[in-house]
Design a protein around this motif. Structure first.
Motif, mmCIF file in Angstrom:
data_model
loop_
_atom_site.group_PDB
_atom_site.id
_atom_site.type_symbol
_atom_site.label_atom_id
_atom_site.label_comp_id
_atom_site.label_asym_id
_atom_site.label_seq_id
_atom_site.Cartn_x
_atom_site.Cartn_y
_atom_site.Cartn_z
ATOM 1 N N LEU A 34 37.318 44.436 -25.033
ATOM 2 C CA LEU A 34 36.192 44.126 -24.159
ATOM 3 C C LEU A 34 34.890 44.080 -24.937
ATOM 4 O O LEU A 34 33.910 43.518 -24.497
ATOM 5 N N TRP A 35 34.909 44.701 -26.118
ATOM 6 C CA TRP A 35 33.735 44.633 -26.976
ATOM 7 C C TRP A 35 33.366 43.189 -27.271
ATOM 8 O O TRP A 35 32.230 42.808 -27.323
ATOM 9 N N GLY A 36 34.392 42.419 -27.520
ATOM 10 C CA GLY A 36 34.136 41.062 -27.963
ATOM 11 C C GLY A 36 34.128 40.059 -26.838
ATOM 12 O O GLY A 36 34.199 38.877 -27.087
ATOM 13 N N HIS A 37 34.074 40.506 -25.602
ATOM 14 C CA HIS A 37 34.215 39.550 -24.520
ATOM 15 C C HIS A 37 33.033 38.602 -24.470
ATOM 16 O O HIS A 37 31.921 38.979 -24.175
ATOM 17 N N GLY A 39 33.618 35.126 -23.281
ATOM 18 C CA GLY A 39 33.969 33.899 -22.612
ATOM 19 C C GLY A 39 34.469 32.918 -23.658
ATOM 20 O O GLY A 39 33.793 31.973 -24.009
#
Lengths: 169, 266
Positions: A34-37, A39
């Motif tokens: 989720l750190w790199g979320h 889109g």
């Protein structure tokens, strides 16, 4: 998580805020964290070098094969699955450097995809059954020697097959 | 009989997020409506829903020209998104799309200890079994897994990025005004059958938004093709991934870090 903003920091890197954190966008981190979320890409494939006629032929063919209508074979045939098509692209990208002609792409009625070369003294067929599942076949027309192997995610063997073709092209 | 090597254990590691996930072949007749059916399996535990763009297919491959992503696009944009099913306390999250299932645990400010790998694996495998049953019931097909991944993300707050070597075994840089840190090592994972995956060890300097604190984000990812297509084939992969992550975390962290994070079997 929707309050995402971007800002530039002194070293020129772009950082994006996600929730209560900030991270570097150009990281190769796991995309499932989720750190790199961010889109991620809406495209079915990434574009790295998209300029050869060879690529254009394959793109056109894959567009057609993944859009085949149900029953395209006169029975219950389904279009080539995106997973099989994308894995085929991954294989071609790894083993082909333009030294051999573009292969023929042949759909299977079950959504699979066959990659074929019949040139340079060889018949080479790669039957892409699923992601990480490929039946590979080669016939040396000069000697009659046949080889069959099952591939997972290691393309080293078929890479040498392509080199053999390239050497005779 | 050789003794099983015991993994290092930490009472208070700087763990911020854990992700377990699999990628699988999508059923031919999957539609967005089926995402509701999947949500119903977990709705009581994950009542909050969000929809986000889908993840691209991701496969670790070997041989030929390394390191390049596929070189051209094809097909229309995907019509089906990725669903997030979020627990009421927002500490756990399921990510589901037609060819992916992931379970994320993330540290929340009010939360205590991390639930440990065994607990997360148990929750993950139970949910994966439920999805496999749903696939069998709805599509008359087994869940065929082609890639799996386990990721641990650590967050280490520091006064200065030059202090990175106080926590992680990096070249000493105390006398240098370090503006940012970016370190990455990728290992190839191999078995008797050849290469099957990669292990990513990545350290980056970051800033926390709320407190504007400098921190090191240390991500450890074990990703590849499990020994077989089915859920029963995956446990060894995740066990191996967990062991590799804990071992590398232990090897790369300093004695000072071991003390601060409460290493129990030093």
């Amino acid at each position: 998580m929707s309050n995402r903003t971007a800002s530039r920091i002194p070293d020129g890197s772009v950082f994006a805020a996600d929730g209560d954190r900030i991270f570097q966008k150009n990281s190769n981190e796991s995309v499932v964290s989720l750190w790199g979320h961010q889109g991620y890409s809406l495209q079915r494939n990434l574009v790295v070098h998209d300029d050869s006629a060879w690529s254009a032929q394959l793109r056109e063919k894959l567009n057609a094969l993944t859009a085949l209508p149900i029953g395209w074979d006169g029975y219950h045939g389904v279009p080539v699955s995106f997973d099989c098509a994308r894995f085929a692209v991954r294989i071609l990208d790894a083993i082909c450097d333009g030294a051999v002609p573009a292969p023929s792409l042949v759909p299977g009625s079950d959504g699979t995809l066959q990659i074929e070369w019949h040139c340079c003294g060889f018949d080479v067929e790669l039957d892409v059954l699923d992601v990480g599942q490929v039946d590979a076949y080669r016939l040396n027309r000069g000697t009659g020697e046949e080889e069959e192997i099952e591939l997972g995610v290691d393309f080293t063997q078929i890479s040498t097959w392509i080199e053999d073709m390239a050497a005779r092209s | 009989m050789p003794l099983e090597k015991k993994l290092p254990d930490y009472a208070d590691p700087p763990l911020d997020e854990v992700v377990l996930g699999v990628q699988f072949s999508p059923p031919n007749n999957y539609t967005s409506v089926h995402a509701c059916g999947i949500w119903e399996l977990f709705r009581s535990e994950f009542p909050i829903v969000e929809e986000v763009p889908p993840l691209d297919s991701q496969v670790e491959t070997f041989g030929g020209t390394p390191g390049q992503e596929p070189s051209f696009t094809f097909g229309p944009p995907p019509v089906r998104g990725r669903m997030w099913f979020i627990s009421a306390d927002r500490s756990h999250l399921i990510q589901f799309q037609e060819n992916r299932f992931l379970l994320n645990w993330r540290r929340r400010p009010a939360e205590g200890n991390y639930p440990r790998f065994a607990g997360i694996w148990s929750s993950f495998s139970t949910k994966l079994e439920a999805i496999a049953s749903y696939f069998q019931q709805e599509f008359s097909t087994a869940l065929k897994i082609n890639q799996a991944e386990i990721t641990y993300v650590n967050l280490i707050e520091v006064e200065e990025f030059a202090q990175a070597d106080k926590w992680i075994r990096l070249p000493e840089s105390r006398n240098v005004d370090v503006e940012s840190v970016n370190y990455k090592v990728v290992e190839i994972l191999s078995s008797a059958g050849g290469p099957y995956g990669r292990f990513f060890n990545e350290i980056q300097s970051v800033l926390t938004k709320e407190r504007k604190k400098k921190a090191l984000r240390w991500s450890l990812t074990f990703r590849g093709k499990p020994g077989g297509k089915f859920i029963s084939d995956c446990q060894q992969f995740f066990d191996d991934g967990h062991s590799r992550i804990v071992s590398r975390f232990d090897e790369f962290s300093t004695k000072h870090a071991h003390e601060m994070w409460g290493k129990n079997n030093e």
